[in-house]
Design an enzyme around this catalytic site. Structure first.
Site, PDB file in Angstrom:
ATOM      1  N   ASP A 163       0.828  -1.225   0.058  1.00 41.78           N
ATOM      2  CA  ASP A 163       0.003   0.208   0.014  1.00 41.78           C
ATOM      3  C   ASP A 163       0.780   1.155   0.102  1.00 41.78           C
ATOM      4  O   ASP A 163       0.733   2.109   0.875  1.00 41.78           O
ATOM      5  CB  ASP A 163      -0.676   0.005   1.322  1.00 41.78           C
ATOM      6  CG  ASP A 163      -1.904   1.082   1.512  1.00 41.78           C
ATOM      7  OD1 ASP A 163      -2.234   1.592   0.452  1.00 41.78           O
ATOM      8  OD2 ASP A 163      -2.186   1.659   2.597  1.00 41.78           O
ATOM      9  N   ASN A 415       7.076  -6.867   7.105  1.00 41.18           N
ATOM     10  CA  ASN A 415       5.652  -6.456   7.583  1.00 41.18           C
ATOM     11  C   ASN A 415       4.601  -7.396   6.798  1.00 41.18           C
ATOM     12  O   ASN A 415       4.644  -7.534   5.768  1.00 41.18           O
ATOM     13  CB  ASN A 415       5.598  -4.970   7.016  1.00 41.18           C
ATOM     14  CG  ASN A 415       4.157  -4.400   7.262  1.00 41.18           C
ATOM     15  OD1 ASN A 415       3.964  -3.943   8.256  1.00 41.18           O
ATOM     16  ND2 ASN A 415       3.357  -4.228   6.217  1.00 41.18           N
ATOM     17  N   TYR A 472      -6.516  -3.344  12.759  1.00 38.98           N
ATOM     18  CA  TYR A 472      -7.374  -2.232  12.262  1.00 38.98           C
ATOM     19  C   TYR A 472      -8.768  -2.644  12.719  1.00 38.98           C
ATOM     20  O   TYR A 472      -9.898  -2.487  11.867  1.00 38.98           O
ATOM     21  CB  TYR A 472      -7.338  -2.225  10.855  1.00 38.98           C
ATOM     22  CG  TYR A 472      -6.083  -1.534  10.473  1.00 38.98           C
ATOM     23  CD1 TYR A 472      -6.000  -0.288  10.378  1.00 38.98           C
ATOM     24  CD2 TYR A 472      -4.927  -2.245  10.133  1.00 38.98           C
ATOM     25  CE1 TYR A 472      -4.760   0.564  10.297  1.00 38.98           C
ATOM     26  CE2 TYR A 472      -3.704  -1.634   9.818  1.00 38.98           C
ATOM     27  CZ  TYR A 472      -3.574  -0.386   9.846  1.00 38.98           C
ATOM     28  OH  TYR A 472      -2.318   0.291   9.677  1.00 38.98           O
ATOM     29  N   TYR A 476     -10.952  -1.653   8.988  1.00 43.98           N
ATOM     30  CA  TYR A 476     -10.992  -2.485   8.063  1.00 43.98           C
ATOM     31  C   TYR A 476     -12.026  -3.651   8.402  1.00 43.98           C
ATOM     32  O   TYR A 476     -12.904  -4.232   7.795  1.00 43.98           O
ATOM     33  CB  TYR A 476      -9.980  -3.443   7.615  1.00 43.98           C
ATOM     34  CG  TYR A 476      -8.980  -2.266   6.753  1.00 43.98           C
ATOM     35  CD1 TYR A 476      -9.344  -1.640   5.755  1.00 43.98           C
ATOM     36  CD2 TYR A 476      -7.849  -2.148   7.332  1.00 43.98           C
ATOM     37  CE1 TYR A 476      -8.637  -0.947   5.024  1.00 43.98           C
ATOM     38  CE2 TYR A 476      -6.791  -1.308   6.442  1.00 43.98           C
ATOM     39  CZ  TYR A 476      -7.242  -0.514   5.453  1.00 43.98           C
ATOM     40  OH  TYR A 476      -6.505   0.272   4.768  1.00 43.98           O
ATOM     41  N   GLU A 509       0.738  -0.934  14.028  1.00 40.93           N
ATOM     42  CA  GLU A 509       0.092  -0.132  13.221  1.00 40.93           C
ATOM     43  C   GLU A 509      -1.442  -0.170  13.980  1.00 40.93           C
ATOM     44  O   GLU A 509      -1.827  -1.358  14.287  1.00 40.93           O
ATOM     45  CB  GLU A 509      -0.253  -0.837  11.824  1.00 40.93           C
ATOM     46  CG  GLU A 509       1.081  -0.481  11.098  1.00 40.93           C
ATOM     47  CD  GLU A 509       0.885  -1.143   9.498  1.00 40.93           C
ATOM     48  OE1 GLU A 509      -0.104  -1.166   9.314  1.00 40.93           O
ATOM     49  OE2 GLU A 509       1.845  -1.575   8.935  1.00 40.93           O
ATOM     50  N   TRP A 554      -0.607   4.037  12.868  1.00 36.82           N
ATOM     51  CA  TRP A 554      -0.362   4.225  11.414  1.00 36.82           C
ATOM     52  C   TRP A 554      -1.281   5.552  10.934  1.00 36.82           C
ATOM     53  O   TRP A 554      -2.627   5.236  11.062  1.00 36.82           O
ATOM     54  CB  TRP A 554      -0.937   3.095  10.618  1.00 36.82           C
ATOM     55  CG  TRP A 554      -0.632   2.902   9.306  1.00 36.82           C
ATOM     56  CD1 TRP A 554      -1.223   2.879   8.158  1.00 36.82           C
ATOM     57  CD2 TRP A 554       0.712   2.501   8.658  1.00 36.82           C
ATOM     58  NE1 TRP A 554      -0.654   2.857   7.028  1.00 36.82           N
ATOM     59  CE2 TRP A 554       0.667   2.611   7.473  1.00 36.82           C
ATOM     60  CE3 TRP A 554       1.979   2.157   9.302  1.00 36.82           C
ATOM     61  CZ2 TRP A 554       1.801   2.445   6.562  1.00 36.82           C
ATOM     62  CZ3 TRP A 554       3.050   2.157   8.704  1.00 36.82           C
ATOM     63  CH2 TRP A 554       2.866   2.203   7.282  1.00 36.82           C
ATOM     64  N   LYS A 573      -4.412   7.966   6.643  1.00 41.02           N
ATOM     65  CA  LYS A 573      -4.415   7.525   7.898  1.00 41.02           C
ATOM     66  C   LYS A 573      -3.390   8.538   8.461  1.00 41.02           C
ATOM     67  O   LYS A 573      -3.424   8.313   9.749  1.00 41.02           O
ATOM     68  CB  LYS A 573      -4.131   5.969   8.103  1.00 41.02           C
ATOM     69  CG  LYS A 573      -5.099   5.314   7.622  1.00 41.02           C
ATOM     70  CD  LYS A 573      -5.054   3.776   8.108  1.00 41.02           C
ATOM     71  CE  LYS A 573      -6.122   2.838   7.283  1.00 41.02           C
ATOM     72  NZ  LYS A 573      -5.710   2.640   5.878  1.00 41.02           N
TER      73      LYS A 573
END
Ligand code: BDP
Length: 603
Positions: A163, A415, A472, A476, A509, A554, A573
């Site tokens: 991303d 990651n 998240y 998400y 994150e 994040w 973000k």
């Protein structure tokens, strides 16, 4: 690997400036024996992508060419001359006066080559061919394909499996440095701190090349006063009343190394270093014996016009903004950052989690997290990817480059890899072994874990020293539902704490896309109110867990990504905009972080 410095025996020349530039359309072959057939220019160092008005150039996938001409002053020609790239993204072929002299793959680590044999007396022509292709063998990982246009010409496509925008080019300084013919080739510094005695034994190892019969190492304090010295290539020097390098309170010593032959000094190099002790013990992350709490960010090297290119004023501003907020750390998501940034963090006392460019190691990567509904989601990442060699190489290169940095407190080996899938342990085990063996300072190692990797499904979590979670909930997963998010965050942290009572846990994150200036009476997602509520919710849960040792949100700032229906000119973000204006949440986080001490927050 030594950073190029001017010393009494060395000189550094900087090749920054305007270079000729063209994309390679692969129609007419380009012959590096002839001057590059273009008059177009681009600024180096910087990404090439955002420097022109051309969509074709910005989105070009394949090869590009750079060229510059330079002279070397005559008195320097008798020295050993080394051409050094801070990075070349992602693969480079280097030609000097038409001859290929170097090749390097991997877009975020330095490489160098001796150039004496290829130099002319004047008007040397340095040409660089670069590829920005990413595929299943490279780091980062790209989805690569080819097609042909209506004229039958090959078109290359890289779909980022991650991303952030695939910025490329000569993004970091290109330099030539001189050394004598016999020279210091590397210095390794390993401090061993005796906290109770306020002293340290500092091992300094000096590697040399050529005929050298004497080595002297002098440790200087921050005022340049000699503290202790030794006279061998592997010496351990004792410092009493040692000044520790502390988060946000850095103290740097200098190891001044001189090498000689028959009593005559030949080469000199000064390596700055900090004295500090890092341990993971009893589910705590200890710096200098005290439990440290990470407050900070996942970042990107990303700014307007420069793209991923080095932007020192922005680096300095970012560190100042962090300090102003009471932050003390960041992760170099998702690739090694410039050496200049690492040197800045050494001086400023910023604690860095140093990450490899291993991002995109999940063939089913996307924003769809519906697979989370199944408890045993699997994909075939580890039969499809062929990144092991590149991964091993970059671990070696990043440790070689950053081993002496006081700011580096932990390595992040990857990651959000598919650590929940079959074959992941077999992939990661040797890489963790390699990192642990190569790092002379034996820092802790981790990877940041993706949501599908749960306490039940993650095959690799046993390999890490610190559990680092990218989560998240409320974004998400269960977008907008902070009640659910709070419970899910709590439940998962509870499960990790129960299952791994000896491992510290942190978030590397968590965040919510937020459009600056968008407000809502109903705290809707994308509003500045929602972003603040989201962080308040997460903070509340973090504070309930004694082994939760840090929060890196994040993201520090909005950043550019590839196109996608979830991205409006990039990822939003950031708690700062891309131009570093604060969103509303900065005030809340500043109030929280300035109250949280760097040490001893979780008793
Ligand atoms: C994670 C990635 C990061 C993304 C972030 C997001 O580690 O690179 O930018 O989520 O979606 O998957 O914002």
């Amino acid at each position: 690997m030594l950073y190029p410095l001017t010393t009494p025996s060395r000189t550094v020349l900087d090749l920054s400036g305007l270079w000729k530039f063209m994309i390679d359309e692969e129609i007419t072959p380009i012959d590096p024996k002839r001057p590059l057939p273009t008059e177009d220019v681009i600024s180096v160092p910087a990404s090439f992508n955002d420097q022109t008005a051309s969509k074709k150039i910005r989105e070009h996938n394949g090869f590009v060419w750079y060229e510059t001409n330079f002279d070397i002053a005559k008195p320097l020609r008798s020295q050993r001359l080394v051409l050094r790239f801070g990075s070349a993204t992602h693969e480079a072929w280097v030609y000097l006066n038409g001859q290929e002299i170097a090749h390097h793959k991997g877009g975020f680590t330095p490489f160098e080559v001796e150039i004496n044999d290829y130099l002319k007396d004047s008007d040397n022509r340095l040409t660089v061919k670069l590829s920005n292709i990413l595929d299943y063998t490279t780091l980062p990982v790209g989805n690569y394909s080819e097609s042909t246009d209506q004229d039958g010409h090959k078109l290359r496509h890289v779909d980022e499996n991650f991303d952030f925008f695939n910025y490329a080019g000569l993004q970091r300084p290109v330099k030539i440095y001189s050394t004598p013919a016999d020279y210091i080739s590397d210095i390794t510094v390993v401090p061993d701190v005796h906290l109770a005695e306020s002293s340290a034994d500092v091992q300094v190892k000096v590697a040399t090349h050529g005929e050298i019969d004497g080595v002297k190492v002098t440790i200087l304090d921050q005022d340049g006063q000699p503290v202790v010295s030794g006279t061998s290539a592997d010496t351990t020097l004792h410092i009493d009343h040692v000044h520790l390098w502390q988060p946000l309170n850095a103290y740097l010593y200098t190891a001044k190394v001189t090498v000689s032959r028959n009593g005559e000094v030949i080469d000199t190099y000064s390596e700055d270093f900090g004295v500090r002790k890092i341990e993971v013990k009893n589910a705590q992350f200890l710096i200098n014996g005290e439990p440290f709490y990470f407050k900070g960010f996942g970042k990107h090297e990303d700014s307007y016009v420069h793209g991923r290119g080095i932007n020192q004023p922005v680096n300095v501003l970012d560190i100042n903004l962090m300090k102003d907020m009471g932050a003390n750390s960041f992760r170099t998501s998702h690739y090694p950052y410039s050496e200049e940034m690492m040197r800045l963090c050494d001086r400023e006392g910023i604690v860095v989690i140093d990450e490899t460019p291993a991002v995109g190691l999940m063939v089913t990567f996307g924003f769809d997290v519906s697979m989370l509904e199944s408890d045993d989601y699997q994909d075939d990442t580890w039969t499809k990817l062929k990144t092991a060699d590149a991964h091993k190489q970059v671990i070696k290169e990043i440790i070689d480059r950053d081993k002496n940095h006081a700011c580096v407190a932990m390595w992040s080996i990857a990651n959000e890899a598919a650590t929940f899938s079959k074959g992941s342990y077999e992939y990661f085990k040797p890489l963790f072994d390699e990192a642990r063996q190569l790092d002379p300072q034996k820092r802790p190692c981790t990877y940041t874990s993706i949501m599908m990797a749960t306490p039940k499904t993650d095959n690799c979590i046993g390999l890490v020293d610190v559990i680092a979670l990218n989560r998240y909930y409320g974004w998400y997963v269960g977008n907008g539902d902070l009640k659910m998010a709070e419970q899910a965050t709590r439940d998962e942290l509870q499960e990790y704490s129960d299952k791994f009572p000896d491992k510290p846990i942190m978030y590397t994150e968590y965040g919510a896309d937020t459009i600056p200036g968008l407000h809502s009476n109903y705290d809707e997602p994308f509003s500045e109110e929602f972003q603040e509520d989201y962080y308040r919710m997460a903070s509340k849960v973090f504070d309930e867990f004694p082994h939760f040792v840090g929060e890196q949100l994040w993201n520090f700032a909005d950043f550019q990504t590839k196109f996608g229906i979830q991205r409006v000119q990039g990822n939003k973000k950031g708690i700062f905009t891309r131009s570093r204006e604060p969103k509303m949440v900065v005030r809340y986080l500043k109030a929280r972080w300035t109250k949280i001490p760097n040490f001893g927050y979780k008793k």
